[in-house]
Design a protein around this motif. Structure first.
Motif, PDB file in Angstrom:
ATOM      1  N   GLN A  11     -20.757 -29.399 -27.685  1.00  0.00           N
ATOM      2  CA  GLN A  11     -19.554 -29.259 -28.508  1.00  0.00           C
ATOM      3  C   GLN A  11     -19.751 -28.175 -29.569  1.00  0.00           C
ATOM      4  O   GLN A  11     -18.834 -27.400 -29.853  1.00  0.00           O
ATOM      5  N   ALA A  12     -20.941 -28.100 -30.150  1.00  0.00           N
ATOM      6  CA  ALA A  12     -21.219 -27.066 -31.143  1.00  0.00           C
ATOM      7  C   ALA A  12     -21.176 -25.676 -30.505  1.00  0.00           C
ATOM      8  O   ALA A  12     -20.678 -24.709 -31.108  1.00  0.00           O
ATOM      9  N   ALA A  13     -21.686 -25.561 -29.276  1.00  0.00           N
ATOM     10  CA  ALA A  13     -21.625 -24.284 -28.567  1.00  0.00           C
ATOM     11  C   ALA A  13     -20.178 -23.897 -28.280  1.00  0.00           C
ATOM     12  O   ALA A  13     -19.794 -22.720 -28.384  1.00  0.00           O
ATOM     13  N   LEU A  14     -19.360 -24.875 -27.923  1.00  0.00           N
ATOM     14  CA  LEU A  14     -17.940 -24.626 -27.689  1.00  0.00           C
ATOM     15  C   LEU A  14     -17.269 -24.169 -28.979  1.00  0.00           C
ATOM     16  O   LEU A  14     -16.441 -23.247 -28.972  1.00  0.00           O
ATOM     17  N   THR A  15     -17.635 -24.796 -30.087  1.00  0.00           N
ATOM     18  CA  THR A  15     -17.086 -24.406 -31.381  1.00  0.00           C
ATOM     19  C   THR A  15     -17.364 -22.929 -31.662  1.00  0.00           C
ATOM     20  O   THR A  15     -16.490 -22.191 -32.140  1.00  0.00           O
ATOM     21  N   ALA A  16     -18.567 -22.475 -31.359  1.00  0.00           N
ATOM     22  CA  ALA A  16     -18.927 -21.070 -31.579  1.00  0.00           C
ATOM     23  C   ALA A  16     -18.072 -20.133 -30.726  1.00  0.00           C
ATOM     24  O   ALA A  16     -17.656 -19.064 -31.182  1.00  0.00           O
ATOM     25  N   LEU A  17     -17.798 -20.522 -29.484  1.00  0.00           N
ATOM     26  CA  LEU A  17     -16.952 -19.706 -28.612  1.00  0.00           C
ATOM     27  C   LEU A  17     -15.518 -19.652 -29.138  1.00  0.00           C
ATOM     28  O   LEU A  17     -14.877 -18.593 -29.139  1.00  0.00           O
ATOM     29  N   LEU A  18     -15.014 -20.799 -29.580  1.00  0.00           N
ATOM     30  CA  LEU A  18     -13.650 -20.842 -30.096  1.00  0.00           C
ATOM     31  C   LEU A  18     -13.507 -19.997 -31.351  1.00  0.00           C
ATOM     32  O   LEU A  18     -12.453 -19.379 -31.583  1.00  0.00           O
ATOM     33  N   ALA A  19     -14.559 -19.960 -32.171  1.00  0.00           N
ATOM     34  CA  ALA A  19     -14.504 -19.169 -33.395  1.00  0.00           C
ATOM     35  C   ALA A  19     -14.363 -17.673 -33.088  1.00  0.00           C
ATOM     36  O   ALA A  19     -13.858 -16.912 -33.925  1.00  0.00           O
ATOM     37  N   ARG A  20     -14.786 -17.239 -31.894  1.00  0.00           N
ATOM     38  CA  ARG A  20     -14.692 -15.832 -31.500  1.00  0.00           C
ATOM     39  C   ARG A  20     -13.431 -15.531 -30.693  1.00  0.00           C
ATOM     40  O   ARG A  20     -13.153 -14.364 -30.375  1.00  0.00           O
TER      41      ARG A  20
END
Length: 404
Positions: A350-359
Motif C-alpha cells: 500500500q505504501a508503494a502504491l501511495t508513492a505511485l499515486l503521488a507521481r
C-alpha cells in the motif's frame, strides 16, 4: 435479491461524500428499527439538514436521530463519552434512543492528547488526523488486553484501574484529571443502555436497519493510501461480521474531496465552496477535484462490490462548468485506468502504491451529459439514490432497487 431490508452505507471516497444525508433520507422511506454505527468514532462528521432547515453534524449518534430513529453503537465503534455527552446536549439529550455494545473501546482524554502530540511532532510530515484520539485508542488496545471498554463504566473500581493505566502509559499530558474522567465516564454509564453482543441480533430480527459507516474506503486502514489512512475498517467487512445479508450502498459525490495530506490525483482548482467543510487544525486543508472514476472503481473492488450507488451533490455540475470526470491517470507517460489492489493487509504494498499515486496526474477528462448514468456506467452499478441538495426532500430514491 432479498436483503431483509437492511442497508449498509459506505463512502467510496475519502469521506465527506454525504453519508449522513443519505442515511437521513433512507430513514424517511419507511420504518427503520435502528441506525447501526459500525466503525470510527467521535471523529465522524455527518451533516444532516432537515426540511425545516435545522442542521446537525452527527458524530456518534446515528444520522436518523432527528427523525426519532434509535442508534446502536456496535462493538466496532470507538466510544468517546465526553464527546458523546456534548453531542447529546446539542440534540436535546436523546439518550433513550441510544444503545451501546459493552465490548466497544473507550476513547479517553489521554488518547486524544497523545494523538495531537504525535501529529505536532510530525510537523510538515503530518499524516492527517481529526485529533480525537480514535487511532490512538485502537493502537493502545492492540498492545493492552486491559484497554478500557464500555462495559467497564459499570464498575467504578475496574474503570478507575483501567483509566489510570492509560494515563500512566502516556505520561504527563495536558489532559483532564483522573478523578474527573472517572466521574464523567460513570455518569455516561448511568445515562446509556449498555448491551451485550446478543442485542444486535434482536434489532436485525425486528425490522429494517441502516448501517452507517464513517470516513471512506480510500482511507481504510488496510486498503487506503498508507500511511495517510485511518485506524478503522471503512469497507463493508464490519457489517458482514454483524449481519448476514444486507444491501451494499456506495456513496460518491459528483466531485471528489479530501481533507488533509496524501495522494489526490484528481485535485483541481474548482469553485465549489462548502458550507460544512473547511480547513481544520488537525485535518488540514479541504481539497476538491474532478470525479475520480479510477479511485472509486478501486474502492468498489476492494469493498467487495456494491449493489447500488448514491450520487450526491448533483447540484454542483451546473454551478461549476470546469468540473469533469477523470477516467484515467497519467504516470510517467503511461495511461493507467485501474488501480490493482495489493494482497490483503500488505501495508508495504500500500505504501508503494501511495508513492505511485503521488507521481500520477489526471489523464482522460470528460464532461458527462447525464452525470448519474455516466457514474453508474463507470462504477458498474445502478444509481439508486440521487441527491440534489442537503435535505431529504432533495433526494430521488429508486426504492424497488434496494428491496425496501
Amino acid at each position: 435479491m432479498n436483503h431483509a431490508g437492511h442497508v449498509a452505507v459506505v463512502d467510496l471516497g475519502y469521506g465527506d461524500a454525504g453519508k449522513g444525508t443519505v442515511v437521513d433520507a433512507l430513514c424517511a422511506t419507511g420504518p427503520v428499527t435502528a441506525v447501526i454505527r459500525f466503525n470510527g468514532g467521535a471523529q465522524a462528521a455527518h451533516n444532516v439538514v432537515t426540511p425545516e432547515g435545522r442542521h446537525h453534524t452527527f458524530a456518534q449518534f446515528g444520522s436518523g436521530t432527528l427523525q426519532g430513529v434509535p442508534t446502536h453503537l456496535s462493538r466496532f465503534v470507538v466510544v468517546d463519552p465526553l464527546a458523546l455527552a456534548a453531542e447529546a446536549a446539542a440534540l436535546g439529550n436523546p439518550f433513550h434512543l441510544l444503545t451501546v455494545d459493552g465490548d466497544a473501546l473507550l476513547a479517553t482524554p489521554w488518547h486524544r492528547a497523545a494523538n495531537r502530540a504525535r501529529e505536532r511532532r510530525r510537523g510538515r510530515g503530518r499524516h492527517g488526523s481529526c485529533g480525537m484520539g480514535v487511532g490512538q485508542t485502537v493502537e493502545y488496545a492492540l498492545g493492552h488486553p486491559d484497554a478500557p471498554r464500555v462495559r467497564d463504566v459499570l464498575s467504578s473500581t475496574r474503570l478507575r484501574s483501567r483509566l489510570a493505566a492509560v494515563q500512566a502509559a502516556y505520561g504527563p499530558l495536558d489532559a483532564a484529571p483522573l478523578d474527573d474522567v472517572v466521574d464523567a465516564f460513570l455518569a455516561f454509564g448511568r445515562m446509556v443502555s449498555i448491551v451485550d453482543d446478543s442485542y444486535l441480533g434482536g434489532l436485525l430480527d425486528r425490522g429494517r436497519c441502516v448501517f452507517e459507516g464513517a470516513q471512506g474506503v480510500l482511507l481504510d486502514e488496510w486498503r487506503g493510501w498508507h500511511p495517510y489512512t485511518t485506524w478503522s475498517t471503512t469497507t463493508f467487512d464490519n457489517v458482514a461480521a454483524l449481519c448476514p445479508d444486507f444491501f451494499r450502498l456506495g456513496v460518491v459525490r459528483t466531485y471528489t474531496t479530501r481533507h488533509g495530506p496524501g495522494p489526490f490525483v484528481a485535485a483541481a482548482p474548482l469553485d465549489l465552496p462548502e458550507a460544512h467543510n473547511g480547513t481544520g487544525e488537525w485535518q488540514g486543508a479541504f481539497r476538491v477535484g474532478h470525479f475520480d472514476a479510477v479511485a472509486h472503481r478501486y474502492a468498489v473492488e476492494v469493498a467487495g462490490g456494491v449493489d447500488g450507488l448514491a450520487v450526491t451533490h448533483l447540484d454542483a455540475p451546473p454551478r461549476e462548468p470546469g468540473l469533469r470526470v477523470c477516467t484515467s491517470y497519467d504516470l510517467d507517460g503511461a495511461r493507467w485506468e485501474r488501480i490493482v489492489p495489493a494482497p490483503p493487509r500488505d501495508l508495504g504494498r500500500q505504501a508503494a502504491l501511495t508513492a505511485l499515486l503521488a507521481r500520477s496526474r489526471p489523464g482522460d477528462l470528460e464532461r458527462p451529459v447525464d452525470w448519474p448514468d455516466r457514474i453508474g456506467e463507470l462504477l458498474d452499478a445502478p444509481v439508486v439514490l440521487e441527491s440534489y441538495g442537503p435535505r431529504r426532500t432533495d433526494k430521488r430514491i429508486a426504492a424497488p432497487a434496494m428491496a425496501l
